[in-house]
Design an enzyme around this catalytic site. Structure first.
Site, PDB file in Angstrom:
ATOM      1  N   GLY A 114       0.834  -1.211   0.000  1.00 37.54           N
ATOM      2  CA  GLY A 114       0.000   0.000   0.000  1.00 37.54           C
ATOM      3  C   GLY A 114       0.860   1.248   0.000  1.00 37.54           C
ATOM      4  O   GLY A 114       2.080   1.195   0.160  1.00 37.54           O
TER       5      GLY A 114
ATOM      6  N   TYR B  84      -1.459 -18.556  -3.761  1.00 30.92           N
ATOM      7  CA  TYR B  84      -2.395 -17.465  -3.465  1.00 30.92           C
ATOM      8  C   TYR B  84      -3.825 -17.990  -3.362  1.00 30.92           C
ATOM      9  O   TYR B  84      -4.544 -17.688  -2.393  1.00 30.92           O
ATOM     10  CB  TYR B  84      -2.306 -16.397  -4.569  1.00 30.92           C
ATOM     11  CG  TYR B  84      -3.338 -15.302  -4.422  1.00 30.92           C
ATOM     12  CD1 TYR B  84      -3.221 -14.331  -3.431  1.00 30.92           C
ATOM     13  CD2 TYR B  84      -4.447 -15.235  -5.275  1.00 30.92           C
ATOM     14  CE1 TYR B  84      -4.178 -13.329  -3.289  1.00 30.92           C
ATOM     15  CE2 TYR B  84      -5.402 -14.241  -5.147  1.00 30.92           C
ATOM     16  CZ  TYR B  84      -5.269 -13.285  -4.154  1.00 30.92           C
ATOM     17  OH  TYR B  84      -6.222 -12.303  -4.016  1.00 30.92           O
TER      18      TYR B  84
ATOM     19  N   VAL C  94     -10.689  -6.795  -9.762  1.00 28.60           N
ATOM     20  CA  VAL C  94     -11.152  -5.442  -9.440  1.00 28.60           C
ATOM     21  C   VAL C  94     -10.175  -4.422 -10.045  1.00 28.60           C
ATOM     22  O   VAL C  94      -8.963  -4.661 -10.058  1.00 28.60           O
ATOM     23  CB  VAL C  94     -11.246  -5.267  -7.915  1.00 28.60           C
ATOM     24  CG1 VAL C  94     -11.811  -3.907  -7.556  1.00 28.60           C
ATOM     25  CG2 VAL C  94     -12.108  -6.382  -7.306  1.00 28.60           C
TER      26      VAL C  94
ATOM     27  N   VAL D 272      -3.364  -6.380 -14.808  1.00 28.40           N
ATOM     28  CA  VAL D 272      -3.266  -6.098 -16.244  1.00 28.40           C
ATOM     29  C   VAL D 272      -3.737  -4.689 -16.611  1.00 28.40           C
ATOM     30  O   VAL D 272      -3.091  -4.002 -17.425  1.00 28.40           O
ATOM     31  CB  VAL D 272      -4.011  -7.186 -17.079  1.00 28.40           C
ATOM     32  CG1 VAL D 272      -5.475  -7.278 -16.731  1.00 28.40           C
ATOM     33  CG2 VAL D 272      -3.848  -6.948 -18.565  1.00 28.40           C
TER      34      VAL D 272
HETATM   35  N1  LIG Z   1      -7.587  -6.275  -6.793  1.00 31.16           N
HETATM   36  C1  LIG Z   1      -8.145  -7.413  -7.171  1.00 31.16           C
HETATM   37  O1  LIG Z   1      -8.487  -7.611  -8.337  1.00 31.16           O
HETATM   38  C2  LIG Z   1      -8.413  -8.510  -6.187  1.00 31.16           C
HETATM   39  C3  LIG Z   1      -8.996  -9.709  -6.651  1.00 31.16           C
HETATM   40  C4  LIG Z   1      -9.253 -10.720  -5.735  1.00 31.16           C
HETATM   41  C5  LIG Z   1      -8.958 -10.530  -4.401  1.00 31.16           C
HETATM   42  N2  LIG Z   1      -8.363  -9.381  -3.981  1.00 31.16           N
HETATM   43  C6  LIG Z   1      -8.055  -9.219  -2.561  1.00 31.16           C
HETATM   44  O2  LIG Z   1      -8.548  -7.968  -2.141  1.00 31.16           O
HETATM   45  C7  LIG Z   1      -7.734  -7.441  -1.097  1.00 31.16           C
HETATM   46  C8  LIG Z   1      -7.286  -6.028  -1.441  1.00 31.16           C
HETATM   47  O3  LIG Z   1      -6.554  -6.099  -2.665  1.00 31.16           O
HETATM   48  P1  LIG Z   1      -5.949  -4.798  -3.367  1.00 31.16           P
HETATM   49  O4  LIG Z   1      -6.052  -5.024  -4.825  1.00 31.16           O
HETATM   50  O5  LIG Z   1      -6.503  -3.585  -2.770  1.00 31.16           O
HETATM   51  O6  LIG Z   1      -4.409  -4.972  -3.003  1.00 31.16           O
HETATM   52  P2  LIG Z   1      -3.375  -3.922  -2.393  1.00 31.16           P
HETATM   53  O7  LIG Z   1      -2.036  -4.606  -2.439  1.00 31.16           O
HETATM   54  O8  LIG Z   1      -3.510  -2.615  -3.057  1.00 31.16           O
HETATM   55  O9  LIG Z   1      -3.873  -3.790  -0.903  1.00 31.16           O
HETATM   56  C9  LIG Z   1      -3.527  -4.671   0.119  1.00 31.16           C
HETATM   57  C10 LIG Z   1      -3.099  -3.858   1.314  1.00 31.16           C
HETATM   58  O10 LIG Z   1      -2.810  -4.741   2.407  1.00 31.16           O
HETATM   59  C11 LIG Z   1      -1.632  -4.288   3.028  1.00 31.16           C
HETATM   60  N3  LIG Z   1      -1.005  -5.422   3.692  1.00 31.16           N
HETATM   61  C12 LIG Z   1      -0.518  -6.541   3.106  1.00 31.16           C
HETATM   62  N4  LIG Z   1      -0.030  -7.371   4.037  1.00 31.16           N
HETATM   63  C13 LIG Z   1      -0.225  -6.763   5.237  1.00 31.16           C
HETATM   64  C14 LIG Z   1       0.081  -7.119   6.570  1.00 31.16           C
HETATM   65  N5  LIG Z   1       0.707  -8.266   6.850  1.00 31.16           N
HETATM   66  N6  LIG Z   1      -0.259  -6.262   7.553  1.00 31.16           N
HETATM   67  C15 LIG Z   1      -0.879  -5.077   7.268  1.00 31.16           C
HETATM   68  N7  LIG Z   1      -1.188  -4.692   6.021  1.00 31.16           N
HETATM   69  C16 LIG Z   1      -0.857  -5.522   5.013  1.00 31.16           C
HETATM   70  C17 LIG Z   1      -0.772  -3.720   1.912  1.00 31.16           C
HETATM   71  O11 LIG Z   1       0.233  -2.820   2.342  1.00 31.16           O
HETATM   72  C18 LIG Z   1      -1.832  -3.052   1.049  1.00 31.16           C
HETATM   73  O12 LIG Z   1      -2.024  -1.715   1.426  1.00 31.16           O
HETATM   74  C19 LIG Z   1      -6.614  -8.454  -0.917  1.00 31.16           C
HETATM   75  O13 LIG Z   1      -6.982  -9.328   0.123  1.00 31.16           O
HETATM   76  C20 LIG Z   1      -6.584  -9.193  -2.228  1.00 31.16           C
HETATM   77  O14 LIG Z   1      -6.045 -10.497  -2.099  1.00 31.16           O
HETATM   78  C21 LIG Z   1      -8.086  -8.362  -4.841  1.00 31.16           C
END
Ligand SMILES: NC(=O)c1ccc[n+]([C@@H]2O[C@H](COP(=O)([O-])OP(=O)(O)OC[C@H]3O[C@@H](n4cnc5c(N)ncnc54)[C@H](O)[C@@H]3O)[C@@H](O)[C@H]2O)c1
Length: 344
Positions: free
Chosen positions: A51, A160, A190, A204
Protein backbone atom coordinates in the site's frame (compact mmCIF):
# COMPACT_ATOMS: atom_id res chain seq x y z
CA UNK A 1 -35.01 2.31 -4.37
CA UNK A 2 -31.90 0.07 -4.58
CA UNK A 3 -30.93 -1.52 -1.29
CA UNK A 4 -27.55 0.22 -1.28
CA UNK A 5 -29.22 3.64 -1.25
CA UNK A 6 -31.29 2.56 1.78
CA UNK A 7 -28.18 1.30 3.56
CA UNK A 8 -26.32 4.54 2.85
CA UNK A 9 -29.25 6.57 4.17
CA UNK A 10 -29.47 4.55 7.37
CA UNK A 11 -25.70 4.70 7.98
CA UNK A 12 -25.79 8.47 7.56
CA UNK A 13 -28.41 8.62 10.33
CA UNK A 14 -26.66 6.12 12.58
CA UNK A 15 -22.85 6.19 12.14
CA UNK A 16 -20.91 3.03 12.96
CA UNK A 17 -17.26 2.19 13.61
CA UNK A 18 -15.45 0.29 10.86
CA UNK A 19 -11.99 -1.24 10.77
CA UNK A 20 -10.44 -1.44 7.30
CA UNK A 21 -7.31 -3.58 7.13
CA UNK A 22 -5.20 -2.90 4.07
CA UNK A 23 -6.50 0.69 4.20
CA UNK A 24 -3.48 2.04 2.28
CA UNK A 25 -4.10 -0.38 -0.56
CA UNK A 26 -6.19 0.00 -3.66
CA UNK A 27 -9.55 -1.42 -2.53
CA UNK A 28 -9.01 -0.49 1.13
CA UNK A 29 -8.52 3.19 0.28
CA UNK A 30 -11.80 3.21 -1.66
CA UNK A 31 -13.58 1.68 1.32
CA UNK A 32 -12.13 4.37 3.60
CA UNK A 33 -13.20 7.08 1.14
CA UNK A 34 -16.78 5.82 0.87
CA UNK A 35 -17.17 5.28 4.62
CA UNK A 36 -15.83 8.72 5.51
CA UNK A 37 -18.20 10.15 2.89
CA UNK A 38 -21.00 8.41 4.78
CA UNK A 39 -19.81 10.07 8.01
CA UNK A 40 -18.72 6.81 9.59
CA UNK A 41 -15.90 6.38 12.11
CA UNK A 42 -13.07 4.57 10.34
CA UNK A 43 -9.96 2.87 11.68
CA UNK A 44 -7.34 1.93 9.10
CA UNK A 45 -4.53 -0.57 9.55
CA UNK A 46 -1.73 -1.21 7.08
CA UNK A 47 1.98 -2.06 7.05
CA UNK A 48 2.62 -0.44 3.64
CA UNK A 49 4.03 -3.67 2.23
CA UNK A 50 2.21 -2.95 -1.03
CA UNK A 51 0.00 0.00 0.00
CA UNK A 52 0.95 3.65 -0.33
CA UNK A 53 0.93 6.57 2.06
CA UNK A 54 -0.54 8.79 -0.66
CA UNK A 55 -3.59 6.50 -0.91
CA UNK A 56 -4.35 7.34 2.72
CA UNK A 57 -3.65 11.04 2.32
CA UNK A 58 -5.75 11.20 -0.88
CA UNK A 59 -8.86 10.03 0.94
CA UNK A 60 -8.46 10.71 4.65
CA UNK A 61 -5.78 13.32 5.34
CA UNK A 62 -6.62 15.09 8.59
CA UNK A 63 -10.15 13.67 8.67
CA UNK A 64 -11.38 13.80 12.28
CA UNK A 65 -13.28 10.50 11.97
CA UNK A 66 -10.23 8.59 10.69
CA UNK A 67 -7.63 6.86 12.84
CA UNK A 68 -4.70 5.06 11.29
CA UNK A 69 -2.44 2.39 12.75
CA UNK A 70 0.73 1.52 10.89
CA UNK A 71 1.65 -2.09 11.47
CA UNK A 72 1.18 -5.73 10.65
CA UNK A 73 -2.02 -7.74 10.90
CA UNK A 74 0.10 -10.46 12.50
CA UNK A 75 0.78 -8.14 15.44
CA UNK A 76 -2.03 -9.31 17.73
CA UNK A 77 -1.53 -6.49 20.25
CA UNK A 78 -1.90 -3.86 17.54
CA UNK A 79 -4.92 -5.55 15.94
CA UNK A 80 -6.58 -5.77 19.39
CA UNK A 81 -6.17 -2.02 19.79
CA UNK A 82 -7.52 -1.37 16.28
CA UNK A 83 -10.66 -3.50 16.59
CA UNK A 84 -11.75 -2.68 20.14
CA UNK A 85 -15.19 -1.08 20.09
CA UNK A 86 -15.65 -1.56 16.33
CA UNK A 87 -18.89 -2.72 14.75
CA UNK A 88 -17.46 -4.15 11.54
CA UNK A 89 -14.13 -5.30 10.13
CA UNK A 90 -13.57 -5.11 6.37
CA UNK A 91 -10.48 -7.26 6.03
CA UNK A 92 -8.57 -6.41 2.85
CA UNK A 93 -4.94 -6.75 3.96
CA UNK A 94 -3.16 -9.51 2.07
CA UNK A 95 -0.38 -10.05 -0.42
CA UNK A 96 -2.18 -10.21 -3.75
CA UNK A 97 -0.99 -11.68 -7.06
CA UNK A 98 -0.73 -15.28 -8.19
CA UNK A 99 2.86 -14.90 -9.54
CA UNK A 100 4.04 -13.27 -6.28
CA UNK A 101 2.67 -16.22 -4.32
CA UNK A 102 4.44 -18.70 -6.62
CA UNK A 103 7.71 -16.80 -6.07
CA UNK A 104 7.27 -16.45 -2.30
CA UNK A 105 4.58 -18.79 -0.95
CA UNK A 106 5.78 -18.35 2.65
CA UNK A 107 5.14 -14.60 2.55
CA UNK A 108 1.72 -15.16 0.95
CA UNK A 109 0.79 -17.66 3.66
CA UNK A 110 2.01 -15.41 6.46
CA UNK A 111 0.05 -12.35 5.32
CA UNK A 112 -3.01 -14.08 3.89
CA UNK A 113 -3.57 -16.99 6.28
CA UNK A 114 -1.74 -16.13 9.52
CA UNK A 115 -2.75 -12.48 9.19
CA UNK A 116 -6.36 -13.38 8.47
CA UNK A 117 -6.43 -15.72 11.45
CA UNK A 118 -4.89 -13.18 13.83
CA UNK A 119 -7.31 -10.46 12.71
CA UNK A 120 -10.32 -12.77 12.90
CA UNK A 121 -9.43 -13.95 16.42
CA UNK A 122 -8.96 -10.35 17.59
CA UNK A 123 -12.36 -9.49 16.09
CA UNK A 124 -13.96 -12.48 17.84
CA UNK A 125 -12.52 -11.46 21.22
CA UNK A 126 -13.61 -7.86 20.68
CA UNK A 127 -17.13 -9.15 19.93
CA UNK A 128 -17.50 -7.16 16.75
CA UNK A 129 -20.72 -7.58 14.80
CA UNK A 130 -19.42 -8.90 11.48
CA UNK A 131 -16.15 -9.71 9.71
CA UNK A 132 -16.26 -9.21 5.95
CA UNK A 133 -13.13 -10.42 4.18
CA UNK A 134 -11.61 -10.34 0.72
CA UNK A 135 -11.57 -13.76 -0.88
CA UNK A 136 -10.86 -14.25 -4.56
CA UNK A 137 -12.15 -15.77 -7.78
CA UNK A 138 -8.88 -17.76 -7.76
CA UNK A 139 -10.57 -20.27 -5.41
CA UNK A 140 -12.46 -21.60 -8.46
CA UNK A 141 -9.08 -22.97 -9.52
CA UNK A 142 -9.18 -25.80 -12.03
CA UNK A 143 -12.97 -25.96 -12.29
CA UNK A 144 -13.64 -25.00 -15.94
CA UNK A 145 -17.39 -24.39 -15.54
CA UNK A 146 -18.72 -20.98 -16.54
CA UNK A 147 -20.21 -18.98 -15.02
CA UNK A 148 -18.61 -19.54 -11.63
CA UNK A 149 -21.20 -20.41 -8.97
CA UNK A 150 -20.26 -20.13 -5.32
CA UNK A 151 -20.98 -23.78 -4.43
CA UNK A 152 -18.87 -25.29 -7.20
CA UNK A 153 -15.16 -24.69 -6.80
CA UNK A 154 -12.12 -26.63 -8.04
CA UNK A 155 -8.63 -27.27 -6.76
CA UNK A 156 -6.48 -24.15 -6.22
CA UNK A 157 -3.86 -23.55 -8.93
CA UNK A 158 -1.50 -21.36 -6.90
CA UNK A 159 -0.41 -20.73 -3.30
CA UNK A 160 -2.40 -17.46 -3.47
CA UNK A 161 -5.59 -19.34 -4.33
CA UNK A 162 -4.89 -21.81 -1.53
CA UNK A 163 -4.53 -19.00 1.03
CA UNK A 164 -7.88 -17.52 0.07
CA UNK A 165 -9.58 -20.93 0.22
CA UNK A 166 -8.07 -21.58 3.64
CA UNK A 167 -9.48 -18.25 4.84
CA UNK A 168 -12.94 -19.31 3.69
CA UNK A 169 -12.63 -22.60 5.58
CA UNK A 170 -11.42 -20.84 8.73
CA UNK A 171 -14.23 -18.29 8.47
CA UNK A 172 -16.86 -21.01 8.51
CA UNK A 173 -15.16 -22.88 11.36
CA UNK A 174 -14.86 -19.74 13.47
CA UNK A 175 -18.48 -18.75 12.86
CA UNK A 176 -19.82 -22.16 13.92
CA UNK A 177 -17.43 -22.34 16.89
CA UNK A 178 -17.72 -18.83 18.28
CA UNK A 179 -20.66 -17.09 16.61
CA UNK A 180 -18.70 -14.23 15.05
CA UNK A 181 -20.41 -13.59 11.71
CA UNK A 182 -18.29 -13.84 8.57
CA UNK A 183 -18.96 -12.99 4.95
CA UNK A 184 -16.38 -13.72 2.24
CA UNK A 185 -16.36 -11.73 -0.98
CA UNK A 186 -14.80 -13.45 -3.96
CA UNK A 187 -13.53 -10.49 -5.96
CA UNK A 188 -13.08 -10.96 -9.70
CA UNK A 189 -10.33 -8.71 -11.17
CA UNK A 190 -11.15 -5.44 -9.44
CA UNK A 191 -9.84 -2.28 -11.12
CA UNK A 192 -10.06 1.49 -10.74
CA UNK A 193 -8.25 4.63 -9.61
CA UNK A 194 -5.26 4.17 -7.27
CA UNK A 195 -4.61 0.58 -8.38
CA UNK A 196 -0.83 0.31 -8.47
CA UNK A 197 0.62 0.26 -11.99
CA UNK A 198 4.30 0.23 -11.07
CA UNK A 199 4.71 -2.93 -8.98
CA UNK A 200 6.30 -6.00 -10.54
CA UNK A 201 3.04 -7.76 -9.69
CA UNK A 202 0.64 -5.09 -10.93
CA UNK A 203 -2.65 -6.20 -12.51
CA UNK A 204 -3.27 -6.10 -16.24
CA UNK A 205 -5.35 -2.90 -16.46
CA UNK A 206 -2.93 -0.60 -14.61
CA UNK A 207 0.07 -2.19 -16.34
CA UNK A 208 -1.41 -1.62 -19.78
CA UNK A 209 -2.61 1.90 -19.00
CA UNK A 210 0.92 2.69 -17.82
CA UNK A 211 2.38 1.17 -20.98
CA UNK A 212 -0.07 3.03 -23.23
CA UNK A 213 0.79 6.32 -21.55
CA UNK A 214 4.56 5.69 -21.69
CA UNK A 215 4.64 4.13 -25.15
CA UNK A 216 6.11 0.84 -23.96
CA UNK A 217 4.63 -2.39 -25.35
CA UNK A 218 1.52 -3.94 -23.79
CA UNK A 219 2.25 -7.64 -23.47
CA UNK A 220 -0.71 -9.99 -23.83
CA UNK A 221 0.07 -13.24 -21.99
CA UNK A 222 -1.24 -15.93 -24.33
CA UNK A 223 -3.39 -15.51 -27.43
CA UNK A 224 -5.61 -12.62 -26.30
CA UNK A 225 -8.66 -14.85 -25.87
CA UNK A 226 -8.12 -15.34 -22.13
CA UNK A 227 -11.10 -13.64 -20.47
CA UNK A 228 -11.92 -12.06 -17.14
CA UNK A 229 -14.94 -10.60 -15.36
CA UNK A 230 -13.47 -7.15 -14.68
CA UNK A 231 -15.16 -5.37 -11.78
CA UNK A 232 -14.95 -1.64 -11.11
CA UNK A 233 -13.85 -0.86 -7.56
CA UNK A 234 -17.02 1.04 -6.64
CA UNK A 235 -18.97 -2.18 -7.16
CA UNK A 236 -16.63 -3.94 -4.72
CA UNK A 237 -17.08 -1.13 -2.19
CA UNK A 238 -20.85 -1.46 -2.44
CA UNK A 239 -20.59 -5.23 -1.90
CA UNK A 240 -18.52 -4.76 1.27
CA UNK A 241 -20.91 -2.30 2.87
CA UNK A 242 -23.95 -4.37 1.91
CA UNK A 243 -22.26 -7.50 3.30
CA UNK A 244 -21.51 -5.80 6.61
CA UNK A 245 -25.08 -4.60 7.04
CA UNK A 246 -27.04 -7.53 5.55
CA UNK A 247 -29.33 -9.60 7.77
CA UNK A 248 -27.68 -12.28 9.94
CA UNK A 249 -29.00 -14.99 7.60
CA UNK A 250 -26.64 -13.70 4.87
CA UNK A 251 -23.59 -14.54 6.98
CA UNK A 252 -21.48 -17.71 6.98
CA UNK A 253 -21.48 -17.45 3.20
CA UNK A 254 -19.24 -16.41 0.32
CA UNK A 255 -20.40 -14.23 -2.58
CA UNK A 256 -19.04 -13.50 -6.03
CA UNK A 257 -18.30 -9.81 -6.56
CA UNK A 258 -18.07 -8.99 -10.25
CA UNK A 259 -20.19 -7.65 -13.08
CA UNK A 260 -21.32 -10.94 -14.57
CA UNK A 261 -19.77 -10.15 -17.97
CA UNK A 262 -16.65 -11.49 -19.63
CA UNK A 263 -14.05 -9.43 -21.50
CA UNK A 264 -11.16 -10.98 -23.42
CA UNK A 265 -7.69 -9.49 -23.07
CA UNK A 266 -7.75 -8.51 -26.76
CA UNK A 267 -11.03 -6.61 -26.23
CA UNK A 268 -9.69 -5.02 -23.06
CA UNK A 269 -6.69 -3.70 -24.97
CA UNK A 270 -8.99 -2.23 -27.64
CA UNK A 271 -11.25 -0.64 -25.00
CA UNK A 272 -8.29 0.99 -23.27
CA UNK A 273 -6.93 2.42 -26.53
CA UNK A 274 -10.38 3.68 -27.55
CA UNK A 275 -10.92 5.18 -24.09
CA UNK A 276 -7.68 7.14 -24.35
CA UNK A 277 -8.60 8.38 -27.84
CA UNK A 278 -11.92 9.66 -26.41
CA UNK A 279 -9.86 11.59 -23.87
CA UNK A 280 -7.69 12.99 -26.68
CA UNK A 281 -4.67 11.08 -25.41
CA UNK A 282 -2.69 9.53 -28.25
CA UNK A 283 -1.18 6.23 -27.21
CA UNK A 284 2.05 5.82 -29.21
CA UNK A 285 2.19 3.00 -31.78
CA UNK A 286 5.07 1.54 -29.75
CA UNK A 287 2.44 0.48 -27.17
CA UNK A 288 0.82 -1.83 -29.73
CA UNK A 289 0.28 -5.24 -28.19
CA UNK A 290 2.91 -7.95 -28.27
CA UNK A 291 2.12 -11.53 -27.34
CA UNK A 292 3.98 -13.52 -24.67
CA UNK A 293 3.57 -16.99 -23.16
CA UNK A 294 0.60 -17.94 -20.98
CA UNK A 295 1.31 -17.25 -17.29
CA UNK A 296 1.73 -20.13 -14.81
CA UNK A 297 -1.18 -20.49 -12.40
CA UNK A 298 -3.57 -18.37 -14.48
CA UNK A 299 -7.05 -19.67 -15.21
CA UNK A 300 -8.16 -19.44 -18.86
CA UNK A 301 -11.60 -17.91 -18.42
CA UNK A 302 -13.36 -16.28 -15.56
CA UNK A 303 -16.97 -15.19 -15.40
CA UNK A 304 -19.07 -14.81 -12.27
CA UNK A 305 -22.66 -15.67 -11.60
CA UNK A 306 -23.57 -12.73 -9.36
CA UNK A 307 -27.15 -13.76 -8.64
CA UNK A 308 -26.40 -14.90 -5.07
CA UNK A 309 -25.03 -11.47 -4.09
CA UNK A 310 -27.91 -9.80 -5.93
CA UNK A 311 -30.54 -11.85 -4.09
CA UNK A 312 -29.03 -12.10 -0.62
CA UNK A 313 -27.10 -8.83 -0.30
CA UNK A 314 -29.06 -6.60 -2.67
CA UNK A 315 -25.87 -6.10 -4.72
CA UNK A 316 -26.47 -4.09 -7.89
CA UNK A 317 -23.28 -3.08 -9.73
CA UNK A 318 -23.39 0.59 -10.68
CA UNK A 319 -20.55 0.47 -13.22
CA UNK A 320 -20.08 -1.88 -16.15
CA UNK A 321 -16.59 -2.43 -17.54
CA UNK A 322 -16.66 0.50 -19.96
CA UNK A 323 -18.05 2.94 -17.36
CA UNK A 324 -15.40 1.77 -14.89
CA UNK A 325 -12.62 2.06 -17.45
CA UNK A 326 -13.66 5.65 -18.23
CA UNK A 327 -13.28 6.61 -14.53
CA UNK A 328 -10.06 4.66 -14.12
CA UNK A 329 -8.50 6.13 -17.27
CA UNK A 330 -9.43 9.66 -16.22
CA UNK A 331 -7.57 9.10 -12.94
CA UNK A 332 -4.49 7.54 -14.53
CA UNK A 333 -4.25 10.28 -17.12
CA UNK A 334 -4.66 13.08 -14.57
CA UNK A 335 -2.09 11.55 -12.21
CA UNK A 336 0.41 10.68 -14.95
CA UNK A 337 3.34 12.92 -15.78
CA UNK A 338 3.65 12.67 -19.54
CA UNK A 339 7.22 12.53 -20.90
CA UNK A 340 8.40 15.96 -22.05
CA UNK A 341 8.09 16.44 -25.82
CA UNK A 342 11.24 17.61 -27.59
CA UNK A 343 10.86 21.24 -28.70
CA UNK A 344 10.14 21.75 -32.41
N1 LIG B 1 -7.59 -6.27 -6.79
C1 LIG B 1 -8.14 -7.41 -7.17
O1 LIG B 1 -8.49 -7.61 -8.34
C2 LIG B 1 -8.41 -8.51 -6.19
C3 LIG B 1 -9.00 -9.71 -6.65
C4 LIG B 1 -9.25 -10.72 -5.74
C5 LIG B 1 -8.96 -10.53 -4.40
N2 LIG B 1 -8.36 -9.38 -3.98
C6 LIG B 1 -8.05 -9.22 -2.56
O2 LIG B 1 -8.55 -7.97 -2.14
C7 LIG B 1 -7.73 -7.44 -1.10
C8 LIG B 1 -7.29 -6.03 -1.44
O3 LIG B 1 -6.55 -6.10 -2.66
P1 LIG B 1 -5.95 -4.80 -3.37
O4 LIG B 1 -6.05 -5.02 -4.83
O5 LIG B 1 -6.50 -3.58 -2.77
O6 LIG B 1 -4.41 -4.97 -3.00
P2 LIG B 1 -3.38 -3.92 -2.39
O7 LIG B 1 -2.04 -4.61 -2.44
O8 LIG B 1 -3.51 -2.61 -3.06
O9 LIG B 1 -3.87 -3.79 -0.90
C9 LIG B 1 -3.53 -4.67 0.12
C10 LIG B 1 -3.10 -3.86 1.31
O10 LIG B 1 -2.81 -4.74 2.41
C11 LIG B 1 -1.63 -4.29 3.03
N3 LIG B 1 -1.00 -5.42 3.69
C12 LIG B 1 -0.52 -6.54 3.11
N4 LIG B 1 -0.03 -7.37 4.04
C13 LIG B 1 -0.22 -6.76 5.24
C14 LIG B 1 0.08 -7.12 6.57
N5 LIG B 1 0.71 -8.27 6.85
N6 LIG B 1 -0.26 -6.26 7.55
C15 LIG B 1 -0.88 -5.08 7.27
N7 LIG B 1 -1.19 -4.69 6.02
C16 LIG B 1 -0.86 -5.52 5.01
C17 LIG B 1 -0.77 -3.72 1.91
O11 LIG B 1 0.23 -2.82 2.34
C18 LIG B 1 -1.83 -3.05 1.05
O12 LIG B 1 -2.02 -1.72 1.43
C19 LIG B 1 -6.61 -8.45 -0.92
O13 LIG B 1 -6.98 -9.33 0.12
C20 LIG B 1 -6.58 -9.19 -2.23
O14 LIG B 1 -6.05 -10.50 -2.10
C21 LIG B 1 -8.09 -8.36 -4.84
Amino acid sequence: MPRYDDVRASLLKDPRTWVVTGAAGFIGSHLVEELLGLQQRVIGLDNFSTGKRENISDVARGHPAFTFYEGDINDRGLVDVAVVGADFVLHQAALGSVPRSIKDPQAAHHANVDGFFTTALAAKDARIKRFVYASSSSVYGDNPDLPKIEDTIGQPLSPYAATKRIDEIYAHSLQVSYGLEFIGLRYFNVFGPRQDKDSAYAAVIPVWVGALLQGTPCVINGDGETSRDFCFVKNAVQANILAATAPDSASDEVYNVACGTRTTLATLYALLRAGLVRMHVDAPATAGPTFGPFRAGDVRHSLADISKAQKQLGYAPTHDVEQGLAEALAWYVSSHTLPQRKPG
